[in-house]
Write a protein that holds these residues in place. Structure first.
Motif, PDB file in Angstrom:
ATOM      1  N   PHE A 154       0.836  -1.201   0.000  1.00  0.00           N
ATOM      2  CA  PHE A 154       0.000   0.000   0.000  1.00  0.00           C
ATOM      3  C   PHE A 154       0.874   1.255   0.000  1.00  0.00           C
ATOM      4  O   PHE A 154       0.616   2.217  -0.725  1.00  0.00           O
ATOM      5  N   VAL A 155       1.889   1.262   0.837  1.00  0.00           N
ATOM      6  CA  VAL A 155       2.775   2.423   0.930  1.00  0.00           C
ATOM      7  C   VAL A 155       3.467   2.663  -0.409  1.00  0.00           C
ATOM      8  O   VAL A 155       3.566   3.810  -0.877  1.00  0.00           O
ATOM      9  N   ASP A 156       3.913   1.604  -1.062  1.00  0.00           N
ATOM     10  CA  ASP A 156       4.574   1.739  -2.359  1.00  0.00           C
ATOM     11  C   ASP A 156       3.615   2.292  -3.411  1.00  0.00           C
ATOM     12  O   ASP A 156       4.009   3.114  -4.258  1.00  0.00           O
ATOM     13  N   ALA A 157       2.358   1.863  -3.371  1.00  0.00           N
ATOM     14  CA  ALA A 157       1.370   2.364  -4.333  1.00  0.00           C
ATOM     15  C   ALA A 157       1.137   3.854  -4.124  1.00  0.00           C
ATOM     16  O   ALA A 157       1.053   4.626  -5.089  1.00  0.00           O
ATOM     17  N   ALA A 158       1.029   4.280  -2.876  1.00  0.00           N
ATOM     18  CA  ALA A 158       0.848   5.696  -2.583  1.00  0.00           C
ATOM     19  C   ALA A 158       2.066   6.503  -3.031  1.00  0.00           C
ATOM     20  O   ALA A 158       1.927   7.608  -3.583  1.00  0.00           O
ATOM     21  N   ALA A 159       3.244   5.969  -2.808  1.00  0.00           N
ATOM     22  CA  ALA A 159       4.465   6.665  -3.222  1.00  0.00           C
ATOM     23  C   ALA A 159       4.517   6.823  -4.738  1.00  0.00           C
ATOM     24  O   ALA A 159       4.955   7.866  -5.251  1.00  0.00           O
ATOM     25  N   ARG A 160       4.061   5.811  -5.473  1.00  0.00           N
ATOM     26  CA  ARG A 160       4.032   5.905  -6.930  1.00  0.00           C
ATOM     27  C   ARG A 160       3.112   7.035  -7.380  1.00  0.00           C
ATOM     28  O   ARG A 160       3.442   7.816  -8.277  1.00  0.00           O
ATOM     29  N   MET A 161       1.947   7.140  -6.747  1.00  0.00           N
ATOM     30  CA  MET A 161       1.025   8.220  -7.078  1.00  0.00           C
ATOM     31  C   MET A 161       1.636   9.580  -6.741  1.00  0.00           C
ATOM     32  O   MET A 161       1.565  10.531  -7.537  1.00  0.00           O
ATOM     33  N   ALA A 162       2.235   9.675  -5.574  1.00  0.00           N
ATOM     34  CA  ALA A 162       2.788  10.950  -5.136  1.00  0.00           C
ATOM     35  C   ALA A 162       3.920  11.421  -6.042  1.00  0.00           C
ATOM     36  O   ALA A 162       4.031  12.620  -6.355  1.00  0.00           O
ATOM     37  N   ARG A 163       4.761  10.501  -6.476  1.00  0.00           N
ATOM     38  CA  ARG A 163       5.852  10.870  -7.379  1.00  0.00           C
ATOM     39  C   ARG A 163       5.309  11.329  -8.727  1.00  0.00           C
ATOM     40  O   ARG A 163       5.840  12.262  -9.344  1.00  0.00           O
ATOM     41  N   ALA A 164       4.233  10.693  -9.185  1.00  0.00           N
ATOM     42  CA  ALA A 164       3.636  11.088 -10.466  1.00  0.00           C
ATOM     43  C   ALA A 164       3.069  12.503 -10.396  1.00  0.00           C
ATOM     44  O   ALA A 164       3.245  13.299 -11.318  1.00  0.00           O
ATOM     45  N   VAL A 165       2.382  12.813  -9.292  1.00  0.00           N
ATOM     46  CA  VAL A 165       1.821  14.161  -9.138  1.00  0.00           C
ATOM     47  C   VAL A 165       2.938  15.193  -9.095  1.00  0.00           C
ATOM     48  O   VAL A 165       2.826  16.281  -9.688  1.00  0.00           O
ATOM     49  N   ALA A 166       4.033  14.887  -8.440  1.00  0.00           N
ATOM     50  CA  ALA A 166       5.137  15.843  -8.314  1.00  0.00           C
ATOM     51  C   ALA A 166       5.690  16.254  -9.673  1.00  0.00           C
ATOM     52  O   ALA A 166       6.183  17.382  -9.838  1.00  0.00           O
ATOM     53  N   GLN A 167       5.594  15.368 -10.654  1.00  0.00           N
ATOM     54  CA  GLN A 167       6.127  15.684 -11.977  1.00  0.00           C
ATOM     55  C   GLN A 167       5.359  16.808 -12.673  1.00  0.00           C
ATOM     56  O   GLN A 167       5.859  17.405 -13.621  1.00  0.00           O
ATOM     57  N   SER A 168       4.144  17.089 -12.200  1.00  0.00           N
ATOM     58  CA  SER A 168       3.329  18.134 -12.840  1.00  0.00           C
ATOM     59  C   SER A 168       3.480  19.493 -12.158  1.00  0.00           C
ATOM     60  O   SER A 168       2.859  20.469 -12.572  1.00  0.00           O
ATOM     61  N   GLN A 169       4.298  19.574 -11.122  1.00  0.00           N
ATOM     62  CA  GLN A 169       4.412  20.810 -10.352  1.00  0.00           C
ATOM     63  C   GLN A 169       5.218  21.868 -11.104  1.00  0.00           C
ATOM     64  O   GLN A 169       6.275  21.590 -11.664  1.00  0.00           O
TER      65      GLN A 169
END
Length: 371
Positions: free
Chosen positions: A249-264
């Motif tokens: 679960f933690v790894d899945a959340a981290a994957r999402m968070a890293r993806a969002v960061a790319q749009s900043q």
């Protein structure tokens, strides 16, 4: 020029801002929002165009409660603790007979229980019980958690008791409800609650694309979800993973968070909406989403050892501080956080929602070392 290039081409430098001053101003704004309701709950938002506060909102009042307890400790001002207790008592007073929490604001035309709102108030009752040991708050928490478990489908999704004010009836952002249930399982020592939380996250992950993007994750437009609901889902998956000790679960959340960061953007703003390829799908920014993602990036750094989003968190907080108006004569604007930036954006247009101030406070408190 495409929406993507228009959003990412903006490269304004970030101003230097005072986080403690902004934090205090947001806390004072939320106090005014509570006073405006006249009932103990917190007004949902301030409408700039109408120059008026809207009705008290049970859902978001619920999760403002732990924020006010934290700020009382951080600031040394006991008034925030007193206000948090008053909010929790009001929530118990209006809890529905079945244990659920009503949809919408207190002036909404329908009085029906809804899953998401119940989960958000559960956070408040748990915090109030831990702070006061008042059994009234524990009883409210148990009743709401029992109702949530009973309403859950066998596969872990919630399909009944959706909000009548949202377009979709099944939502992956209900993992934020699972976060509350997982806390209840831990704090009340009730394994059924944690088991229900894990089932819901397992179901949500069946909706995940290989790149981490979730289906069924928006209030209105599942093809272009808000960063607000993306963050709800991400945080829920992360926190259930941490409580349950589930690294997947933690790894899945981290994957999402890293993806969002790319749009900043360089100035710290995130696009208000993202498409299935994690590309910007709006020219405006959802201010609440900025703050929520800052919380997630910080939580990943401190709890999961993933510091990849630390700079993104600092930039998002700095951006939100830079658009906070600390000179406005209008008390409904001064210190608050708009729904969108610019204010004419499509999310909570020309309004200052209480949840934007709440998550902003949480993000800054984490940055300043308060947990």
């Amino acid at each position: 020029m495409s929406v993507v290039s228009r959003f990412l081409s903006r490269r304004e430098a970030m101003p230097v801002v005072d986080a403690r001053r902004g934090l205090q101003a947001a806390a004072e704004w939320l106090m005014r929002a509570q006073d405006a309701s006249g009932c103990g709950g917190v007004s949902a938002a301030y409408d700039v165009a109408k120059r008026q506060w809207t009705g008290a909102y049970p859902e978001t009042t619920g999760y403002i409660i732990p924020t006010f307890f934290r700020y009382a400790d951080f600031s040394g001002n006991p008034e925030y603790r007193e206000r948090a207790v008053r909010m929790a008592a009001w929530e118990s007073d209006i809890q529905l007979p079945d244990g659920g929490v009503r949809a919408g604001t207190m002036d909404a035309p329908q009085i029906v229980p809804t899953i998401f709102n119940t989960g958000q108030v559960l956070f408040g009752w748990l915090a109030a019980w831990k702070q006061t040991q008042d059994t009234r708050f524990r009883d409210s928490a148990v009743r709401s958690a029992d109702w949530l478990v009973a309403a859950q489908d066998p596969d872990g999704a919630w399909r009944r008791f959706a909000s009548p004010f949202a377009t979709h009836t099944v939502n992956t952002y209900n993992t934020r409800v699972s976060f509350a249930l997982a806390q209840a399982g831990r704090d009340l020592q009730e394994p059924r609650y944690l088991a229900a939380a894990v089932r819901n996250v397992q179901w949500a992950l069946t909706q995940m694309h290989p790149n981490g993007w979730l289906e069924n994750n928006d209030l209105e437009d599942n093809d272009r979800p808000l960063t607000h609901t993306i963050a709800y889902a991400t945080r829920g998956i992360l926190e259930v993973g941490l409580i349950a000790g589930n690294s997947g679960f933690v790894d899945a959340a981290a994957r999402m968070a890293r993806a969002v960061a790319q749009s900043q953007r360089r100035d710290g703003a995130l696009p208000g909406r993202l498409d299935a390829a994690w590309r910007p799908a709006s020219r405006w920014s959802c201010v609440t989403g900025n703050a929520q993602m800052a919380i997630i990036w910080q939580r990943l750094a401190t709890e999961a050892g993933d510091g990849s989003g630390k700079a993104a968190a600092e930039n998002a907080i700095r951006f939100n501080l830079s658009i906070q108006d600390l000179t406005a004569a209008d008390a409904g604007v001064h210190g608050g956080m708009p729904g969108s930036h610019p204010r004419s954006g499509d999310y909570m247009k020309h309004r200052y929602p209480n949840w934007a101030a709440k998550f902003f406070m949480d993000a800054v408190l984490l940055q300043l070392g308060s947990r």
